[in-house]
Enzyme design. Structure first.
Site, PDB file in Angstrom:
ATOM      1  N   ASP A   1      55.046  44.708  37.633  1.00  0.00           N
ATOM      2  CA  ASP A   1      54.235  43.595  38.135  1.00  0.00           C
ATOM      3  C   ASP A   1      54.354  42.420  37.141  1.00  0.00           C
ATOM      4  OD1 ASP A   1      52.360  42.372  39.810  1.00  0.00           O
ATOM      5  OD2 ASP A   1      50.639  43.235  38.748  1.00  0.00           O
ATOM      6  N   HIS A   2      54.679  41.246  37.631  1.00  0.00           N
ATOM      7  CA  HIS A   2      54.763  40.032  36.803  1.00  0.00           C
ATOM      8  C   HIS A   2      55.676  40.165  35.589  1.00  0.00           C
ATOM      9  CE1 HIS A   2      51.775  37.889  39.126  1.00  0.00           C
ATOM     10  NE2 HIS A   2      51.050  38.980  39.135  1.00  0.00           N
TER      11      HIS A   2
ATOM     12  N   GLU B   1      58.770  34.848  42.825  1.00  0.00           N
ATOM     13  CA  GLU B   1      57.527  34.124  43.170  1.00  0.00           C
ATOM     14  C   GLU B   1      57.744  32.620  43.170  1.00  0.00           C
ATOM     15  OE1 GLU B   1      53.858  35.434  41.365  1.00  0.00           O
ATOM     16  OE2 GLU B   1      52.836  33.550  41.794  1.00  0.00           O
TER      17      GLU B   1
ATOM     18  N   GLY C   1      42.001  38.446  39.355  1.00  0.00           N
ATOM     19  CA  GLY C   1      40.730  38.714  38.702  1.00  0.00           C
ATOM     20  C   GLY C   1      39.550  38.748  39.663  1.00  0.00           C
TER      21      GLY C   1
ATOM     22  N   GLY D   1      46.668  38.847  44.054  1.00  0.00           N
ATOM     23  CA  GLY D   1      45.261  38.444  43.968  1.00  0.00           C
ATOM     24  C   GLY D   1      44.471  38.832  45.201  1.00  0.00           C
TER      25      GLY D   1
ATOM     26  N   ASN E   1      48.743  43.251  46.777  1.00  0.00           N
ATOM     27  CA  ASN E   1      48.482  43.706  45.408  1.00  0.00           C
ATOM     28  C   ASN E   1      46.994  43.848  45.119  1.00  0.00           C
ATOM     29  OD1 ASN E   1      51.208  43.407  45.015  1.00  0.00           O
ATOM     30  ND2 ASN E   1      51.032  42.041  43.259  1.00  0.00           N
TER      31      ASN E   1
ATOM     32  N   ASP F   1      44.401  45.199  42.100  1.00  0.00           N
ATOM     33  CA  ASP F   1      44.116  45.695  40.757  1.00  0.00           C
ATOM     34  C   ASP F   1      42.618  45.627  40.469  1.00  0.00           C
ATOM     35  OD1 ASP F   1      44.089  46.442  38.131  1.00  0.00           O
ATOM     36  OD2 ASP F   1      45.425  44.892  37.394  1.00  0.00           O
ATOM     37  N   SER F   2      42.047  44.436  40.617  1.00  0.00           N
ATOM     38  CA  SER F   2      40.634  44.252  40.222  1.00  0.00           C
ATOM     39  C   SER F   2      39.683  45.204  40.938  1.00  0.00           C
ATOM     40  CB  SER F   2      40.202  42.810  40.480  1.00  0.00           C
ATOM     41  OG  SER F   2      40.953  41.938  39.666  1.00  0.00           O
TER      42      SER F   2
HETATM   43  P1  13P Z   1      43.613  41.235  41.961  1.00  0.00           P
HETATM   44  O1  13P Z   1      43.167  40.732  40.630  1.00  0.00           O
HETATM   45  O2  13P Z   1      43.014  40.428  43.071  1.00  0.00           O
HETATM   46  O3  13P Z   1      43.385  42.682  42.147  1.00  0.00           O
HETATM   47  O4  13P Z   1      45.215  40.983  42.064  1.00  0.00           O
HETATM   48  C1  13P Z   1      46.112  41.894  41.502  1.00  0.00           C
HETATM   49  C2  13P Z   1      47.502  41.375  41.451  1.00  0.00           C
HETATM   50  O5  13P Z   1      47.892  40.423  42.091  1.00  0.00           O
HETATM   51  C3  13P Z   1      48.436  42.114  40.579  1.00  0.00           C
HETATM   52  O6  13P Z   1      49.675  41.492  40.514  1.00  0.00           O
HETATM   53  O1  G3H Z   2      48.377  40.258  37.922  1.00  0.00           O
HETATM   54  C1  G3H Z   2      47.831  40.849  37.023  1.00  0.00           C
HETATM   55  C2  G3H Z   2      47.466  42.271  37.169  1.00  0.00           C
HETATM   56  O2  G3H Z   2      46.149  42.390  37.643  1.00  0.00           O
HETATM   57  C3  G3H Z   2      47.678  43.012  35.877  1.00  0.00           C
HETATM   58  O3  G3H Z   2      46.758  42.665  34.914  1.00  0.00           O
HETATM   59  O4  G3H Z   2      48.075  42.128  32.851  1.00  0.00           O
HETATM   60  O5  G3H Z   2      45.653  42.794  32.716  1.00  0.00           O
HETATM   61  O6  G3H Z   2      47.415  44.472  33.293  1.00  0.00           O
HETATM   62  P1  G3H Z   2      46.997  43.043  33.351  1.00  0.00           P
HETATM   63 ZN    ZN Z   3      49.695  39.389  40.620  1.00  0.00          ZN
END
Ligand code: 13P
Ligand code: G3H
Ligand code: ZN
Length: 327
Positions: free
Chosen positions: A96-97, A148, A193, A229, A271, A273-274
């Protein structure tokens, strides 16, 4: 002639076939971030039980936290765990990223089946050149690549963008054909986030820019789009965290209704994560507050893990629509 495909011995697959099916089926593949054992166990269990293809994804920071070698074998363990549950779900391990060619190369060599090269903060031509270089290396090893265009506000690993810039639809065709990427992340109003929108109490967050998404779809029909996000910042978790000593005032995410709409379009990867972080934190805080004498991590992390299983099952079934898609 393709060179060595490093990830195959781990039982992983790249995202090509997953995205093709998601595009024609009108759903999205969930991409869940993880950093530790409990998160990965929850992802595998929930996806196996809901018969959902899944992308398990790792940021540069997560890789540093978990250790690159440990991660490789955790991914292999994830596949084995699913198979031992009697499930044939496809699992892809994705960076990721990614922020450099060298990081993408290192991940590919250690078994990732998909990488993102995020050059979205670079001038357009530099983004094209960097992405092209990663694609050439990745495709030689049958690894798929996400690029991206457009910048999301918030923190993307070590890159902090204060303001978002929406994707310019007029750039996507040129970017996709010059770079050869397999999927494209776009910016339509989400951010990373737990604080995605500033809204007054009782006010609805602004709608995502579906007009930009449909303009992109028109210019690159049938091409897999990625939505970053995409956490909903589940209010029940925010309330629980605040009740048990946290302070997440003003945390707001993307509504499930908008995510369902995105998933039924060309968006093939969503995606999250949060929401996973919030679920774990809420249940760990609650458990510890209610069980002050306990100090066994299996107890409080187990409570967090169970909540994550429930959350992922719900998302697969009711938000991204990836449940029961193995046929
Ligand atoms: P969230 O912070 O909305 O979960 O997004 C996660 C994300 O885009 C990871 O690349
Ligand atoms: O896009 C970001 C992801 O939520 C990953 O976050 O770099 O804190 O692991 P992180
Ligand atoms: Zn992301």
């Amino acid at each position: 002639m393709a060179e060595e495909t490093f990830y195959r011995e781990l039982g992983l697959v790249n995202t090509r076939d997953m995205f093709e099916k998601a595009m024609s089926g009108g759903y999205a593949i969930p991409a869940y971030n993880f950093n530790n054992l409990e998160q990965l166990q929850a992802i595998v269990q929930a996806c196996a039980e809901t018969a959902s293809p899944v992308i398990i994804q790792v940021s540069k920071g997560a890789r540093n936290y978990a250790n690159a070698t440990m991660l490789r074998y955790m991914a292999m363990g994830a596949v084995r765990m699913a198979r031992e549950m009697g499930s044939e779900i496809p699992i892809s391990l994705h960076l990721d990223h990614g922020d450099s060619f060298e990081l993408c190369q290192s991940c590919i060599e250690s078994g990732f089946s998909s990488v993102m090269i995020d050059g979205s903060h670079l001038p357009y031509d530099e983004n094209v050149a960097l992405t092209r270089r990663v694609v050439e290396y990745a495709h030689a090893h049958d690894v798929t690549v996400e690029g991206e265009l457009g910048v999301l506000a918030g923190i993307e690993d070590e890159v902090v963008a204060e303001h978002s810039t929406y994707t310019k639809p007029e750039e996507v065709e040129d970017f996709v054909s010059k770079t050869g990427v397999d999927s494209l992340a776009i910016s339509i109003g989400t951010s990373h986030g737990a604080y995605k929108f500033k809204v007054a109490p009782g006010e609805e967050p602004p709608a995502l820019r579906f007009d930009i998404l449909s303009e992109v779809e028109k210019r690159i029909p049938g091409f897999p789009i990625v939505l970053h996000g995409a956490s909903s910042v589940v209010p029940a978790y925010v309330e629980l965290i605040n009740r048990y000593g946290g302070n997440l005032e003003g945390a707001v995410g993307v509504s499930e209704e908008q995510l369902r709409r995105a998933a039924s379009s060309a968006v093939c990867k969503i995606n999250i994560d949060s929401d996973g972080r919030l679920a774990m934190t809420a249940k760990v805080r609650e458990y510890l507050a209610n069980n002050p004498k306990d100090f066994d991590p299996r107890k409080y992390l187990g409570a967090g893990r169970q909540e994550l299983i429930d959350l992922i099952s719900h998302k697969n079934r009711n938000v991204v629509g990836s449940a029961d898609r193995l046929a």
